[in-house]
Write a protein that holds these residues in place. Structure first.
Motif, PDB file in Angstrom:
ATOM      1  N   LEU A   2     -11.353 -71.568  29.513  1.00 40.24           N
ATOM      2  CA  LEU A   2     -10.852 -71.621  28.145  1.00 40.24           C
ATOM      3  C   LEU A   2      -9.710 -70.629  27.994  1.00 40.24           C
ATOM      4  O   LEU A   2      -9.779 -69.528  28.532  1.00 40.24           O
ATOM      5  CB  LEU A   2     -11.960 -71.208  27.155  1.00 40.24           C
ATOM      6  N   PRO A   3      -8.670 -70.970  27.235  1.00 40.77           N
ATOM      7  CA  PRO A   3      -7.678 -69.950  26.899  1.00 40.77           C
ATOM      8  C   PRO A   3      -8.318 -68.898  25.990  1.00 40.77           C
ATOM      9  O   PRO A   3      -9.019 -69.247  25.030  1.00 40.77           O
ATOM     10  CB  PRO A   3      -6.579 -70.738  26.158  1.00 40.77           C
ATOM     11  N   LEU A   4      -8.116 -67.632  26.341  1.00 38.50           N
ATOM     12  CA  LEU A   4      -8.719 -66.542  25.566  1.00 38.50           C
ATOM     13  C   LEU A   4      -7.616 -65.699  24.927  1.00 38.50           C
ATOM     14  O   LEU A   4      -6.570 -65.462  25.536  1.00 38.50           O
ATOM     15  CB  LEU A   4      -9.574 -65.652  26.476  1.00 38.50           C
ATOM     16  N   ASP A   5      -7.866 -65.270  23.725  1.00 39.01           N
ATOM     17  CA  ASP A   5      -6.973 -64.338  23.045  1.00 39.01           C
ATOM     18  C   ASP A   5      -7.667 -62.971  23.063  1.00 39.01           C
ATOM     19  O   ASP A   5      -8.669 -62.763  22.382  1.00 39.01           O
ATOM     20  CB  ASP A   5      -6.735 -64.811  21.603  1.00 39.01           C
ATOM     21  N   TRP A   6      -7.117 -62.061  23.852  1.00 41.25           N
ATOM     22  CA  TRP A   6      -7.781 -60.769  24.118  1.00 41.25           C
ATOM     23  C   TRP A   6      -7.402 -59.701  23.114  1.00 41.25           C
ATOM     24  O   TRP A   6      -7.690 -58.527  23.322  1.00 41.25           O
ATOM     25  CB  TRP A   6      -7.383 -60.282  25.511  1.00 41.25           C
ATOM     26  N   ARG A   7      -6.743 -60.041  22.050  1.00 40.84           N
ATOM     27  CA  ARG A   7      -6.120 -59.000  21.226  1.00 40.84           C
ATOM     28  C   ARG A   7      -7.108 -58.054  20.540  1.00 40.84           C
ATOM     29  O   ARG A   7      -6.709 -57.018  20.040  1.00 40.84           O
ATOM     30  CB  ARG A   7      -5.196 -59.624  20.189  1.00 40.84           C
ATOM     31  N   LEU A   8      -8.381 -58.424  20.492  1.00 40.84           N
ATOM     32  CA  LEU A   8      -9.338 -57.539  19.830  1.00 40.84           C
ATOM     33  C   LEU A   8      -9.844 -56.428  20.749  1.00 40.84           C
ATOM     34  O   LEU A   8     -10.646 -55.590  20.328  1.00 40.84           O
ATOM     35  CB  LEU A   8     -10.525 -58.345  19.271  1.00 40.84           C
ATOM     36  N   SER A   9      -9.434 -56.441  22.016  1.00 40.49           N
ATOM     37  CA  SER A   9      -9.834 -55.345  22.890  1.00 40.49           C
ATOM     38  C   SER A   9      -8.592 -54.741  23.522  1.00 40.49           C
ATOM     39  O   SER A   9      -7.627 -55.449  23.793  1.00 40.49           O
ATOM     40  CB  SER A   9     -10.817 -55.817  23.956  1.00 40.49           C
ATOM     41  N   ALA A  10      -8.639 -53.440  23.724  1.00 37.98           N
ATOM     42  CA  ALA A  10      -7.452 -52.755  24.242  1.00 37.98           C
ATOM     43  C   ALA A  10      -7.886 -51.630  25.169  1.00 37.98           C
ATOM     44  O   ALA A  10      -9.065 -51.254  25.203  1.00 37.98           O
ATOM     45  CB  ALA A  10      -6.614 -52.200  23.083  1.00 37.98           C
ATOM     46  N   GLY A  11      -6.953 -51.114  25.918  1.00 36.47           N
ATOM     47  CA  GLY A  11      -7.179 -49.936  26.749  1.00 36.47           C
ATOM     48  C   GLY A  11      -8.221 -50.171  27.827  1.00 36.47           C
ATOM     49  O   GLY A  11      -8.316 -51.262  28.397  1.00 36.47           O
ATOM     50  N   PHE A  12      -8.990 -49.125  28.104  1.00 35.43           N
ATOM     51  CA  PHE A  12      -9.966 -49.208  29.191  1.00 35.43           C
ATOM     52  C   PHE A  12     -11.024 -50.275  28.922  1.00 35.43           C
ATOM     53  O   PHE A  12     -11.459 -50.981  29.825  1.00 35.43           O
ATOM     54  CB  PHE A  12     -10.625 -47.842  29.413  1.00 35.43           C
ATOM     55  N   ARG A  13     -11.390 -50.404  27.624  1.00 35.20           N
ATOM     56  CA  ARG A  13     -12.374 -51.445  27.285  1.00 35.20           C
ATOM     57  C   ARG A  13     -11.865 -52.819  27.714  1.00 35.20           C
ATOM     58  O   ARG A  13     -12.610 -53.634  28.241  1.00 35.20           O
ATOM     59  CB  ARG A  13     -12.644 -51.453  25.785  1.00 35.20           C
ATOM     60  N   ALA A  14     -10.592 -53.065  27.474  1.00 33.49           N
ATOM     61  CA  ALA A  14     -10.011 -54.356  27.849  1.00 33.49           C
ATOM     62  C   ALA A  14     -10.053 -54.547  29.361  1.00 33.49           C
ATOM     63  O   ALA A  14     -10.398 -55.632  29.854  1.00 33.49           O
ATOM     64  CB  ALA A  14      -8.580 -54.471  27.326  1.00 33.49           C
ATOM     65  N   SER A  15      -9.731 -53.474  30.096  1.00 33.85           N
ATOM     66  CA  SER A  15      -9.736 -53.661  31.562  1.00 33.85           C
ATOM     67  C   SER A  15     -11.160 -53.880  32.069  1.00 33.85           C
ATOM     68  O   SER A  15     -11.365 -54.616  33.033  1.00 33.85           O
ATOM     69  CB  SER A  15      -9.040 -52.488  32.263  1.00 33.85           C
ATOM     70  N   ALA A  23     -13.423 -51.458  37.390  1.00 34.65           N
ATOM     71  CA  ALA A  23     -12.355 -51.300  36.392  1.00 34.65           C
ATOM     72  C   ALA A  23     -11.446 -50.127  36.724  1.00 34.65           C
ATOM     73  O   ALA A  23     -10.510 -49.843  35.969  1.00 34.65           O
ATOM     74  CB  ALA A  23     -12.958 -51.127  35.002  1.00 34.65           C
ATOM     75  N   GLY A  24     -11.735 -49.441  37.823  1.00 35.60           N
ATOM     76  CA  GLY A  24     -10.808 -48.413  38.285  1.00 35.60           C
ATOM     77  C   GLY A  24     -11.140 -47.007  37.830  1.00 35.60           C
ATOM     78  O   GLY A  24     -10.332 -46.102  38.012  1.00 35.60           O
ATOM     79  N   ASN A  25     -12.318 -46.798  37.248  1.00 34.90           N
ATOM     80  CA  ASN A  25     -12.696 -45.455  36.810  1.00 34.90           C
ATOM     81  C   ASN A  25     -14.200 -45.268  36.990  1.00 34.90           C
ATOM     82  O   ASN A  25     -14.975 -45.425  36.042  1.00 34.90           O
ATOM     83  CB  ASN A  25     -12.289 -45.222  35.352  1.00 34.90           C
ATOM     84  N   PRO A  26     -14.615 -44.931  38.222  1.00 31.64           N
ATOM     85  CA  PRO A  26     -16.044 -44.905  38.562  1.00 31.64           C
ATOM     86  C   PRO A  26     -16.877 -43.973  37.686  1.00 31.64           C
ATOM     87  O   PRO A  26     -18.075 -44.160  37.562  1.00 31.64           O
ATOM     88  CB  PRO A  26     -16.042 -44.408  40.019  1.00 31.64           C
ATOM     89  N   ARG A  27     -16.213 -42.989  37.071  1.00 33.30           N
ATOM     90  CA  ARG A  27     -16.998 -42.039  36.262  1.00 33.30           C
ATOM     91  C   ARG A  27     -17.203 -42.524  34.831  1.00 33.30           C
ATOM     92  O   ARG A  27     -17.967 -41.942  34.073  1.00 33.30           O
ATOM     93  CB  ARG A  27     -16.288 -40.679  36.244  1.00 33.30           C
ATOM     94  N   ALA A  28     -16.525 -43.608  34.463  1.00 32.04           N
ATOM     95  CA  ALA A  28     -16.553 -44.045  33.058  1.00 32.04           C
ATOM     96  C   ALA A  28     -17.713 -45.006  32.773  1.00 32.04           C
ATOM     97  O   ALA A  28     -17.533 -46.050  32.147  1.00 32.04           O
ATOM     98  CB  ALA A  28     -15.222 -44.689  32.698  1.00 32.04           C
ATOM     99  N   VAL A  29     -18.882 -44.618  33.232  1.00 30.12           N
ATOM    100  CA  VAL A  29     -20.052 -45.492  33.081  1.00 30.12           C
ATOM    101  C   VAL A  29     -20.378 -45.720  31.602  1.00 30.12           C
ATOM    102  O   VAL A  29     -20.645 -46.844  31.168  1.00 30.12           O
ATOM    103  CB  VAL A  29     -21.266 -44.895  33.818  1.00 30.12           C
ATOM    104  N   ARG A  30     -20.314 -44.625  30.815  1.00 29.17           N
ATOM    105  CA  ARG A  30     -20.622 -44.744  29.384  1.00 29.17           C
ATOM    106  C   ARG A  30     -19.596 -45.630  28.669  1.00 29.17           C
ATOM    107  O   ARG A  30     -19.943 -46.434  27.794  1.00 29.17           O
ATOM    108  CB  ARG A  30     -20.645 -43.345  28.751  1.00 29.17           C
ATOM    109  N   ALA A  31     -18.338 -45.507  29.077  1.00 22.83           N
ATOM    110  CA  ALA A  31     -17.285 -46.332  28.462  1.00 22.83           C
ATOM    111  C   ALA A  31     -17.490 -47.811  28.774  1.00 22.83           C
ATOM    112  O   ALA A  31     -17.148 -48.673  27.966  1.00 22.83           O
ATOM    113  CB  ALA A  31     -15.909 -45.870  28.941  1.00 22.83           C
ATOM    114  N   VAL A  32     -18.055 -48.098  29.945  1.00 27.06           N
ATOM    115  CA  VAL A  32     -18.373 -49.496  30.270  1.00 27.06           C
ATOM    116  C   VAL A  32     -19.432 -50.011  29.295  1.00 27.06           C
ATOM    117  O   VAL A  32     -19.345 -51.143  28.789  1.00 27.06           O
ATOM    118  CB  VAL A  32     -18.856 -49.626  31.728  1.00 27.06           C
ATOM    119  N   GLY A  33     -20.417 -49.162  29.015  1.00 26.78           N
ATOM    120  CA  GLY A  33     -21.435 -49.549  28.037  1.00 26.78           C
ATOM    121  C   GLY A  33     -20.824 -49.846  26.680  1.00 26.78           C
ATOM    122  O   GLY A  33     -21.166 -50.844  26.027  1.00 26.78           O
TER     123      GLY A  33
END
Lengths: 165, 204
Positions: free
Chosen positions: B114-127, B150-160
Motif C-alpha cells: 500500500l502507498p503509505l503517507d509517513w508524515r505523522l512520524s519523524a526523526g528516530f521514531r520514523a527510522s 535502526a542504527g542506534n543499539p542503545r535506543a531501546v526505550r525510544a524503540v518502545g
C-alpha cells in the motif's frame, strides 16, 4: 487560530439545516445543487475559517450566495441582481393551504429568506441582516411579515388568497 | 392556544429530515471534493478481529490506522489539527486498504502493498518504523534488535516509544516487536490485540 474540527463533523451537524434552508429559499428542485455547492465552497474555505466563528451563520451566508448562483445558472432571470426572483411557485390553492413549504415558496423573496434564515436556521435577526443587507429591524420585519402571510393561508385560517397582497 | 402560535415549529416540520437523501448528498459531496482536490483526508472504519479500525488516507497514501481504544473521534480531531481539517467520511480512497486488511486477517496476505503517507512520524521514531516491515510475517524481534536495526543499539526505550506511537499499526508491524525475555510487551491496540495478531501469523 483557525478552525480545526473535522469538516465531516460540520456536515454532520449542519447538513440537515442547510438543506431545509435551501429548500425553503429555492424550492425542492434546485435545493440539492445549492446544498452541494454550499458545502463544496465551505470545505474549500474551511481551513481559513476563524476559530470561534458561528459556523451555522457562515454556512447560511454561503448558501444564500449559492442560491442566487443556482437561480442565475438556471437562466430563469437574466437580470444582474443579487436578489432571488419572486414567486416562482405555482399559484396558491383557493382557501387554507396545508402545504406550508409550498406557501413559503410563494412569499416575496426577502420574506422567504428572512423566514428561512431566522426560523429554520435559527439565526438572530442581526445575523440575518448581515446576510441580506439592511438593518436588523428590516430583517425582523421581513421575517414577521413572512410569518404573518403564512398564517393567512395555513389552516385553520380561512382568509382567502385574494386577501393577500 | 391557536396552531398559529406554533407556526415556526410547524415550519421546521414542513421540511422533514430525509436521512437517505442527505446521505446521497454527502456521498456526492465527497466525490466532488475528491475531484476538486480538496479532500485532504478520506476516512472510514472497518470491522476486524481486533475490533473496529479507523483508516485514514491522504492523496499520498494511508496516513493513519487507529484502534478503537485510541478513540476514533480523538484521532480524527488530531488529524484535523496536524494535517488538515478538510476531512470527510469517503470510503472509496480506502478500498485497496480494506481489501488487503481483509486478506491479512483471512491469513492469505503476509505483507502489505500500500502507498503509505509517513508524515505523522519523524526523526528516530520514523527510522524505527521504516525498519519494522523487515521483520517478516510470523517472526518477532526484540526492542533491542530493532534499536540496532535502526542504527542506534542503545535506543531501546525510544524503540518502545516509536512502537507505542506508530500511526499505522497492523500495516506497519509494531506488533512483531517483543521483549528480549520473550514476553509480549505493550501494544497500542492492547496486549490482547497483539497476541491475536501474532497468533494469526503463527497459525498461517
Amino acid at each position: 487560530m483557525t478552525s480545526t474540527q473535522p469538516f465531516e463533523t460540520v456536515v454532520e451537524q449542519h447538513g440537515a439545516t442547510v438543506l431545509r434552508v435551501c429548500r425553503a429559499v429555492l424550492g425542492p428542485a434546485d435545493a440539492d445543487d445549492a446544498w452541494s455547492e454550499t458545502f463544496l465552497a465551505a470545505m474549500r474555505a474551511y481551513p481559513d475559517l476563524a476559530a470561534g466563528a458561528n459556523v451555522e451563520a457562515w454556512l447560511v451566508t454561503i448558501a444564500h450566495r449559492k442560491a442566487i448562483d443556482v437561480v442565475r445558472a438556471a437562466g430563469r432571470r437574466a437580470v444582474p441582481t443579487d436578489r432571488l426572483p419572486d414567486t416562482p411557485a405555482p399559484p396558491a390553492p383557493d382557501g387554507p393551504d396545508p402545504d406550508l413549504a409550498a406557501a413559503v415558496t410563494r412569499l416575496p423573496h426577502r420574506q422567504r429568506q428572512a423566514v428561512a434564515y431566522h426560523y429554520l436556521a435559527g439565526l438572530p435577526h442581526g445575523e440575518v441582516a448581515a446576510i441580506l443587507g439592511g438593518s436588523t429591524d428590516a430583517a425582523r420585519r421581513a421575517a414577521a411579515d413572512g410569518i404573518a402571510a403564512l398564517r393567512r393561508t395555513y389552516p385553520p385560517a380561512t382568509t382567502r388568497k385574494g386577501d393577500l397582497r | 392556544m391557536s396552531i398559529h402560535d406554533d407556526l415556526p415549529r410547524h415550519l421546521t416540520a414542513a421540511y422533514p429530515d430525509t436521512p437517505d437523501h442527505l446521505h446521497r448528498l454527502r456521498e456526492r459531496l465527497a466525490a466532488a471534493a475528491r475531484a476538486d482536490g480538496i479532500l485532504d483526508i478520506a476516512y472510514r472504519t472497518v470491522d476486524s478481529p481486533v475490533g473496529p479500525l479507523l483508516l485514514a488516507a491522504t492523496d499520498i497514501g494511508l496516513v493513519r490506522v487507529a484502534y478503537q481504544r485510541e478513540g476514533h473521534d480523538t484521532v480524527l480531531q488530531t488529524l484535523a489539527e496536524r494535517i488538515s481539517p478538510r476531512i470527510l467520511l469517503a470510503p472509496a480512497r480506502l478500498d485497496t486498504t480494506v481489501r488487503e486488511l481483509e486478506e491479512y486477517f483471512a491469513g492469505t496476505r503476509t505483507a502489505f502493498d500500500l502507498p503509505l503517507d509517513w508524515r505523522l512520524s519523524a526523526g528516530f521514531r520514523a527510522s524505527v518504523l521504516h525498519r519494522l516491515p523487515d521483520i517478516g510475517y510470523g517472526h518477532t524481534a526484540s526492542y533491542a534488535a530493532v534499536a540496532a536495526l535502526a542504527g542506534n543499539p542503545r535506543a531501546v526505550r525510544a524503540v518502545g516509544t516509536a512502537c507505542a506511537t506508530n500511526p499505522l499499526p497492523v500495516v506497519v508491524p509494531c506488533h512483531r516487536v517483543v521483549r528480549s525475555d520473550g514476553s509480549l510487551g505493550g501494544y497500542l491496540g492492547g496486549v490482547e490485540a497483539k497476541r491475536a495478531l501474532l497468533t494469526l501469523e503463527d497459525a498461517a
